[in-house]
Design a protein around this motif. Sequence first.
Motif, PDB file in Angstrom:
ATOM      1  N   LYS A 142       5.818 -42.597   5.798  1.00 18.00           N
ATOM      2  CA  LYS A 142       6.708 -41.499   5.433  1.00 18.00           C
ATOM      3  C   LYS A 142       7.193 -41.583   3.998  1.00 18.00           C
ATOM      4  CE  LYS A 142       8.460 -40.752  10.075  1.00 18.00           C
ATOM      5  NZ  LYS A 142       9.638 -40.652  10.921  1.00 18.00           N
ATOM      6  N   ARG A 143       7.304 -42.807   3.470  1.00 15.24           N
ATOM      7  CA  ARG A 143       7.852 -42.971   2.125  1.00 15.24           C
ATOM      8  C   ARG A 143       7.281 -44.245   1.522  1.00 15.24           C
ATOM      9  NH1 ARG A 143      11.153 -44.924  -1.218  1.00 15.24           N
ATOM     10  NH2 ARG A 143      13.020 -44.191  -2.166  1.00 15.24           N
ATOM     11  N   ILE A 144       7.067 -44.220   0.205  1.00 11.02           N
ATOM     12  CA  ILE A 144       6.582 -45.378  -0.535  1.00 11.02           C
ATOM     13  C   ILE A 144       7.612 -45.727  -1.592  1.00 11.02           C
ATOM     14  CG2 ILE A 144       4.788 -46.224  -2.091  1.00 11.02           C
ATOM     15  CD1 ILE A 144       2.818 -44.412  -0.669  1.00 11.02           C
ATOM     16  N   ASN A 145       7.979 -47.001  -1.675  1.00  5.64           N
ATOM     17  CA  ASN A 145       8.913 -47.446  -2.703  1.00  5.64           C
ATOM     18  C   ASN A 145       8.241 -47.317  -4.061  1.00  5.64           C
ATOM     19  OD1 ASN A 145      10.379 -49.105  -4.549  1.00  5.64           O
ATOM     20  ND2 ASN A 145      11.327 -50.118  -2.799  1.00  5.64           N
ATOM     21  N   VAL A 146       8.798 -46.502  -4.932  1.00  4.44           N
ATOM     22  CA  VAL A 146       8.183 -46.169  -6.213  1.00  4.44           C
ATOM     23  C   VAL A 146       8.040 -47.404  -7.097  1.00  4.44           C
ATOM     24  CG1 VAL A 146       8.440 -44.801  -8.324  1.00  4.44           C
ATOM     25  CG2 VAL A 146       9.009 -43.782  -6.116  1.00  4.44           C
ATOM     26  N   LEU A 147       9.077 -48.193  -7.225  1.00  8.34           N
ATOM     27  CA  LEU A 147       9.028 -49.353  -8.105  1.00  8.34           C
ATOM     28  C   LEU A 147       8.046 -50.410  -7.593  1.00  8.34           C
ATOM     29  CD1 LEU A 147      10.098 -50.693 -10.643  1.00  8.34           C
ATOM     30  CD2 LEU A 147      11.942 -51.664  -9.265  1.00  8.34           C
ATOM     31  N   LYS A 148       8.016 -50.636  -6.284  1.00  8.56           N
ATOM     32  CA  LYS A 148       7.099 -51.635  -5.718  1.00  8.56           C
ATOM     33  C   LYS A 148       5.643 -51.237  -5.957  1.00  8.56           C
ATOM     34  CE  LYS A 148       9.886 -54.539  -3.618  1.00  8.56           C
ATOM     35  NZ  LYS A 148       9.938 -55.959  -3.824  1.00  8.56           N
TER      36      LYS A 148
ATOM     37  N   ALA B 218       4.549 -49.200  -8.286  1.00  6.80           N
ATOM     38  CA  ALA B 218       4.293 -49.224  -9.726  1.00  6.80           C
ATOM     39  C   ALA B 218       4.009 -50.658 -10.195  1.00  6.80           C
ATOM     40  CB  ALA B 218       5.479 -48.637 -10.478  1.00  6.80           C
ATOM     41  N   ILE B 219       4.770 -51.626  -9.702  1.00  4.36           N
ATOM     42  CA  ILE B 219       4.534 -53.027 -10.076  1.00  4.36           C
ATOM     43  C   ILE B 219       3.186 -53.499  -9.549  1.00  4.36           C
ATOM     44  CG2 ILE B 219       5.322 -55.392  -9.668  1.00  4.36           C
ATOM     45  CD1 ILE B 219       8.204 -54.267  -9.754  1.00  4.36           C
ATOM     46  N   PHE B 220       2.879 -53.171  -8.305  1.00  8.74           N
ATOM     47  CA  PHE B 220       1.589 -53.551  -7.732  1.00  8.74           C
ATOM     48  C   PHE B 220       0.436 -52.940  -8.514  1.00  8.74           C
ATOM     49  CE2 PHE B 220      -1.959 -52.448  -4.976  1.00  8.74           C
ATOM     50  CZ  PHE B 220      -2.332 -53.704  -4.530  1.00  8.74           C
ATOM     51  N   GLN B 221       0.525 -51.649  -8.797  1.00  7.79           N
ATOM     52  CA  GLN B 221      -0.530 -50.957  -9.535  1.00  7.79           C
ATOM     53  C   GLN B 221      -0.670 -51.523 -10.945  1.00  7.79           C
ATOM     54  OE1 GLN B 221      -2.436 -48.645  -8.124  1.00  7.79           O
ATOM     55  NE2 GLN B 221      -3.605 -48.061  -9.916  1.00  7.79           N
ATOM     56  N   GLY B 222       0.449 -51.845 -11.589  1.00  2.00           N
ATOM     57  CA  GLY B 222       0.406 -52.437 -12.920  1.00  2.00           C
ATOM     58  C   GLY B 222      -0.275 -53.793 -12.922  1.00  2.00           C
ATOM     59  N   ALA B 223       0.029 -54.628 -11.925  1.00  2.00           N
ATOM     60  CA  ALA B 223      -0.601 -55.946 -11.829  1.00  2.00           C
ATOM     61  C   ALA B 223      -2.085 -55.836 -11.526  1.00  2.00           C
ATOM     62  CB  ALA B 223       0.093 -56.777 -10.754  1.00  2.00           C
TER      63      ALA B 223
ATOM     64  N   PHE C 225       1.152 -49.117 -14.315  1.00  2.00           N
ATOM     65  CA  PHE C 225       2.533 -49.019 -13.863  1.00  2.00           C
ATOM     66  C   PHE C 225       2.987 -47.562 -13.848  1.00  2.00           C
ATOM     67  CE2 PHE C 225       7.097 -48.899 -14.478  1.00  2.00           C
ATOM     68  CZ  PHE C 225       7.548 -49.839 -13.578  1.00  2.00           C
ATOM     69  N   ILE C 226       2.703 -46.851 -14.916  1.00  4.02           N
ATOM     70  CA  ILE C 226       3.106 -45.440 -15.012  1.00  4.02           C
ATOM     71  C   ILE C 226       2.393 -44.612 -13.949  1.00  4.02           C
ATOM     72  CG2 ILE C 226       2.995 -43.384 -16.474  1.00  4.02           C
ATOM     73  CD1 ILE C 226       3.373 -45.327 -18.891  1.00  4.02           C
ATOM     74  N   ALA C 227       1.086 -44.822 -13.787  1.00  2.00           N
ATOM     75  CA  ALA C 227       0.328 -44.064 -12.790  1.00  2.00           C
ATOM     76  C   ALA C 227       0.801 -44.389 -11.378  1.00  2.00           C
ATOM     77  CB  ALA C 227      -1.161 -44.366 -12.924  1.00  2.00           C
ATOM     78  N   GLY C 228       1.124 -45.648 -11.104  1.00  2.00           N
ATOM     79  CA  GLY C 228       1.630 -46.024  -9.782  1.00  2.00           C
ATOM     80  C   GLY C 228       2.973 -45.378  -9.486  1.00  2.00           C
ATOM     81  N   ALA C 229       3.850 -45.343 -10.477  1.00  2.00           N
ATOM     82  CA  ALA C 229       5.160 -44.724 -10.285  1.00  2.00           C
ATOM     83  C   ALA C 229       5.027 -43.219 -10.047  1.00  2.00           C
ATOM     84  CB  ALA C 229       6.052 -44.991 -11.493  1.00  2.00           C
ATOM     85  N   ILE C 230       4.190 -42.580 -10.834  1.00  2.00           N
ATOM     86  CA  ILE C 230       3.984 -41.132 -10.664  1.00  2.00           C
ATOM     87  C   ILE C 230       3.333 -40.849  -9.313  1.00  2.00           C
ATOM     88  CG2 ILE C 230       2.704 -39.126 -11.522  1.00  2.00           C
ATOM     89  CD1 ILE C 230       3.155 -40.276 -14.358  1.00  2.00           C
ATOM     90  N   GLY C 231       2.333 -41.648  -8.955  1.00  2.00           N
ATOM     91  CA  GLY C 231       1.648 -41.444  -7.679  1.00  2.00           C
ATOM     92  C   GLY C 231       2.569 -41.607  -6.489  1.00  2.00           C
ATOM     93  N   ALA C 232       3.406 -42.633  -6.499  1.00  2.00           N
ATOM     94  CA  ALA C 232       4.340 -42.844  -5.393  1.00  2.00           C
ATOM     95  C   ALA C 232       5.379 -41.729  -5.329  1.00  2.00           C
ATOM     96  CB  ALA C 232       5.032 -44.197  -5.535  1.00  2.00           C
ATOM     97  N   PHE C 233       5.850 -41.299  -6.494  1.00  2.00           N
ATOM     98  CA  PHE C 233       6.840 -40.219  -6.535  1.00  2.00           C
ATOM     99  C   PHE C 233       6.257 -38.931  -5.961  1.00  2.00           C
ATOM    100  CE2 PHE C 233       8.840 -36.644  -8.787  1.00  2.00           C
ATOM    101  CZ  PHE C 233      10.146 -36.823  -8.363  1.00  2.00           C
TER     102      PHE C 233
END
Length: 92
Positions: free
Chosen positions: A4-10, A12-17, A67-75
């Motif tokens: 139902k929901r994805i933590n944006v920061l988590k 983004a950090i995973f995608q960045g790594a 990181f940016i793409a992960g944050a945008i994708g989760a949002f």
Amino acid sequence: MVIKRINVLKLAIFQGALMAAFGLLAGLFFLLFGSMFAGFGGHSGAGLIGGIGALIFLPILYAIFGFIAGAIGAFVYNLVAGVVGGIEIEVE
């Protein structure tokens, strides 16, 4: 189970790594092939310096954009999941 929901920061950090690891791999290829092809032209020092630069610069660049793409994708996922209800996953 429904996501139902994805933590944006988590995410983004995973995608960045993850992308930093791919950037390191790309930097290694630049180092290897840049040095090899520069040696054919007689400028082996320039290829080595460019390869080392790629080995340092690409993981950082990939991590930032990941990181940016992960944050945008989760949002965006969270916005869409609020409307359509998320992704349903069947597990055993």
